[in-house]
Design an enzyme around this catalytic site. Structure first.
Site, PDB file in Angstrom:
ATOM      1  N   TYR A   6       0.841  -1.196   0.000  1.00  0.00           N
ATOM      2  CA  TYR A   6       0.000   0.000   0.000  1.00  0.00           C
ATOM      3  C   TYR A   6       0.879   1.250   0.000  1.00  0.00           C
ATOM      4  O   TYR A   6       1.502   1.591   1.003  1.00  0.00           O
ATOM      5  CB  TYR A   6      -0.927   0.025   1.209  1.00  0.00           C
ATOM      6  CG  TYR A   6      -1.966  -1.075   1.259  1.00  0.00           C
ATOM      7  CD1 TYR A   6      -2.165  -1.922   0.165  1.00  0.00           C
ATOM      8  CD2 TYR A   6      -2.745  -1.273   2.390  1.00  0.00           C
ATOM      9  CE1 TYR A   6      -3.107  -2.927   0.224  1.00  0.00           C
ATOM     10  CE2 TYR A   6      -3.701  -2.271   2.444  1.00  0.00           C
ATOM     11  CZ  TYR A   6      -3.874  -3.105   1.357  1.00  0.00           C
ATOM     12  OH  TYR A   6      -4.818  -4.101   1.412  1.00  0.00           O
ATOM     13  N   SER A  37     -13.308  -4.422   1.488  1.00  0.00           N
ATOM     14  CA  SER A  37     -14.236  -3.764   0.563  1.00  0.00           C
ATOM     15  C   SER A  37     -15.703  -4.040   0.911  1.00  0.00           C
ATOM     16  O   SER A  37     -16.508  -4.343   0.031  1.00  0.00           O
ATOM     17  CB  SER A  37     -13.959  -4.187  -0.890  1.00  0.00           C
ATOM     18  OG  SER A  37     -12.721  -3.695  -1.325  1.00  0.00           O
ATOM     19  N   PRO A  38     -16.077  -3.934   2.198  1.00  0.00           N
ATOM     20  CA  PRO A  38     -17.488  -4.160   2.555  1.00  0.00           C
ATOM     21  C   PRO A  38     -18.405  -3.091   1.977  1.00  0.00           C
ATOM     22  O   PRO A  38     -19.614  -3.308   1.877  1.00  0.00           O
ATOM     23  CB  PRO A  38     -17.477  -4.115   4.087  1.00  0.00           C
ATOM     24  CG  PRO A  38     -16.313  -3.226   4.414  1.00  0.00           C
ATOM     25  CD  PRO A  38     -15.273  -3.563   3.371  1.00  0.00           C
ATOM     26  N   ALA A  82     -17.909  -2.049  -1.078  1.00  0.00           N
ATOM     27  CA  ALA A  82     -17.801  -2.263  -2.525  1.00  0.00           C
ATOM     28  C   ALA A  82     -17.204  -1.049  -3.228  1.00  0.00           C
ATOM     29  O   ALA A  82     -17.780  -0.520  -4.189  1.00  0.00           O
ATOM     30  CB  ALA A  82     -19.155  -2.634  -3.124  1.00  0.00           C
ATOM     31  N   LEU A 133     -21.695   1.184  -2.210  1.00  0.00           N
ATOM     32  CA  LEU A 133     -22.779   0.920  -1.263  1.00  0.00           C
ATOM     33  C   LEU A 133     -22.983   2.068  -0.295  1.00  0.00           C
ATOM     34  O   LEU A 133     -23.678   1.921   0.712  1.00  0.00           O
ATOM     35  CB  LEU A 133     -22.491  -0.379  -0.495  1.00  0.00           C
ATOM     36  CG  LEU A 133     -22.539  -1.657  -1.335  1.00  0.00           C
ATOM     37  CD1 LEU A 133     -22.095  -2.859  -0.506  1.00  0.00           C
ATOM     38  CD2 LEU A 133     -23.937  -1.887  -1.913  1.00  0.00           C
ATOM     39  N   THR A 134     -22.409   3.221  -0.599  1.00  0.00           N
ATOM     40  CA  THR A 134     -22.579   4.389   0.269  1.00  0.00           C
ATOM     41  C   THR A 134     -23.735   5.281  -0.163  1.00  0.00           C
ATOM     42  O   THR A 134     -24.111   6.211   0.549  1.00  0.00           O
ATOM     43  CB  THR A 134     -21.294   5.245   0.281  1.00  0.00           C
ATOM     44  OG1 THR A 134     -21.049   5.744  -1.040  1.00  0.00           O
ATOM     45  CG2 THR A 134     -20.102   4.422   0.744  1.00  0.00           C
ATOM     46  N   GLY A 135     -24.285   5.032  -1.361  1.00  0.00           N
ATOM     47  CA  GLY A 135     -25.388   5.838  -1.859  1.00  0.00           C
ATOM     48  C   GLY A 135     -24.962   7.080  -2.608  1.00  0.00           C
ATOM     49  O   GLY A 135     -25.817   7.861  -3.050  1.00  0.00           O
ATOM     50  N   LYS A 136     -23.677   7.273  -2.784  1.00  0.00           N
ATOM     51  CA  LYS A 136     -23.206   8.505  -3.422  1.00  0.00           C
ATOM     52  C   LYS A 136     -23.202   8.436  -4.950  1.00  0.00           C
ATOM     53  O   LYS A 136     -23.098   9.464  -5.604  1.00  0.00           O
ATOM     54  CB  LYS A 136     -21.805   8.862  -2.931  1.00  0.00           C
ATOM     55  CG  LYS A 136     -20.727   7.890  -3.354  1.00  0.00           C
ATOM     56  CD  LYS A 136     -19.311   8.434  -3.086  1.00  0.00           C
ATOM     57  CE  LYS A 136     -19.050   8.622  -1.623  1.00  0.00           C
ATOM     58  NZ  LYS A 136     -17.636   8.985  -1.355  1.00  0.00           N
TER      59      LYS A 136
END
Length: 436
Positions: free
Chosen positions: A149, A303-304, A306, A310-313
């Protein structure tokens, strides 16, 4: 002796996270060298820039020819409290496997140093320090990083932040998991030990007491030498360099095999870190999660969220930039024109409304918790880490989990195990290494 797909290898090695391996790779023109510096000081900028450039140039030359990759080296920092030959004696030894039970959630630090995929800028290091300190304050300071990383930058930041803590009790709260990169030229058990010592040096700045790594994992399977890596993990454990060992991106058969190999030396396999979310359910469907539970191996879900989908943004009008554009196209412009993805997001909103103040991110994280796993969502800001950790204040009901399951299975998969970059089989032992 092998010739690698140059595009995939370089992008994977330089971005340094397994999730990117599922991102559809474009043409060679998509590979762009990032000139963002890895350090805030001018001298460090120049040094790290040279390191990245040398790494990139060496990788290009190696992948273009038939080679053993012996010259493709990651940065090897000098040890803070000892030399490599005496590191084991300098490590402050602690009880084994003490990371287990540390926290029901971890915090992913892939973005802490990655300029290519996440647009890391050292000017934002203070934001990352705030994330770190908040997690410590909440007694939920379990961080997941890797030597790849930011080519070590993520580990360095975590080491610096921990070293700046003034309260000894706070220092003890910090638990760090990091990972060994199973790159093709690394073929010996001692390669794992050497890499572990280099990670230890980055995690323990000059002048600090060298603390052992709480959880040391194999980042991804290789096409060969996998059993040698397992011996390397055992050596790190036996030398007191690490408290617990695990793997990442290992399939059913590989998990059983490494568990058996380590058990023969009296060493528990603590974890298997795998991709899992409402948009990536394969580990649940092929039995991998069940096998981990059977073997008492913790499942760490990376990556829960995704990759933020999956945050709605994101929707048809608002899309992410960079490599994630391809994922957006699958989810929003597929055969169903995004209707099933939108239904899932709406279901998540409905569930969130049952819990005052809950966000979609918390719904996504708690879904992975409902499956018996430990999620490790990323966080780059105080707002994000507060949202993530607040998910621990409530849980999904059985009915809510069922609603989310029903909605998620209908969404087109933006990635499949078959198309993943990971090695599927060890070419020497024929062991199936990756399946989800």
């Amino acid at each position: 002796m092998v010739v690698l797909n140059l595009k995939a290898f370089l992008l994977f090695a330089l971005t340094c996270n397994s999730a990117i391996a599922f991102t559809p790779l474009a043409t060679s023109n998509a590979i762009k060298y990032s000139t963002t510096s890895l350090s805030s000081s001018d001298n460090d900028n120049a040094e790290n820039e040279t390191t990245r450039r040398k790494f990139f140039q060496t990788a290009t030359a190696a992948a273009a020819a038939t080679t053993t990759y012996s010259n493709l080296l990651l940065p090897q920092p000098a040890l803070a409290t000892s030399t490599s030959n005496t590191l084991a004696s300098a490590v402050q030894v602690a009880p084994k496997a003490s990371y287990r039970g540390t926290a029901p959630m971890g915090l992913g630090a892939w973005a802490w140093g990655d300029s290519i995929f996440w647009g890391y800028n050292p000017k934002n290091d203070q934001d990352l320090k705030e994330v770190f300190n908040y997690a410590v304050e909440k007694n939920l300071a379990f961080f997941d990083t890797a030597e790849l990383y930011g080519l070590g930058r993520s580990e360095t930041l975590l080491g610096d932040f921990r070293n700046e803590l003034t309260n000894a009790n706070d220092v003890e709260k910090v638990k760090i998991a990091t990972k060994f990169a199973a790159l093709p030229y690394r073929t010996k058990a001692d390669d794992v030990v050497k890499a572990c010592k280099a990670s230890l040096a980055r995690l323990n700045p000059k002048g600090s007491i060298t603390k052992p790594i709480d959880l040391y994992q194999i980042h991804f399977p290789n096409a060969w030498a996998n059993e040698d890596y397992w011996d390397g993990l055992a050596m790190c454990y036996e030398q007191g360099l690490v408290k617990a060992v695990g793997v990442s991106n290992y399939g059913v058969d590989a998990t059983r095999a490494v568990h058996e190999k380590l058990a023969a030396r009296g060493i528990p396999l603590a974890s298997n870190q795998i991709q899992m979310s409402l948009l990536y359910r394969f580990p649940l469907e092929n039995g991998l999660v069940d096998v981990c539970k059977e073997l008492d191996v913790d499942v760490l879900s990376y990556s829960p969220l995704a990759l933020g989908f999956l945050t709605g943004k994101y929707d048809k009008e608002t899309r992410p930039s960079g490599p994630r554009k391809a994922i957006a196209k699958v989810l929003l412009d597929g055969e169903d024109d995004g209707s099933n993805f939108n239904t899932l997001i709406q279901t998540m909103r409905d569930v969130a409304s049952n819990h005052p103040g809950a966000t979609l991110s918390q719904v996504a994280v708690n879904w992975t918790r409902s499956k018996g796993t430990i999620p490790i969502p990323g966080a780059r800001s105080l707002k994000q880490v507060k949202q993530n950790l607040a998910a621990l204040e409530w849980e999904l009901s059985g009915e809510e989990v069922a609603l989310l399951d029903a909605a998620s299975v209908k969404v087109p998969s933006y990635a499949t195990p078959e198309k993943a970059f990971f090695t599927k089989e060890d070419i020497n032992t024929k062991l199936k290494m990756f399946d989800s």
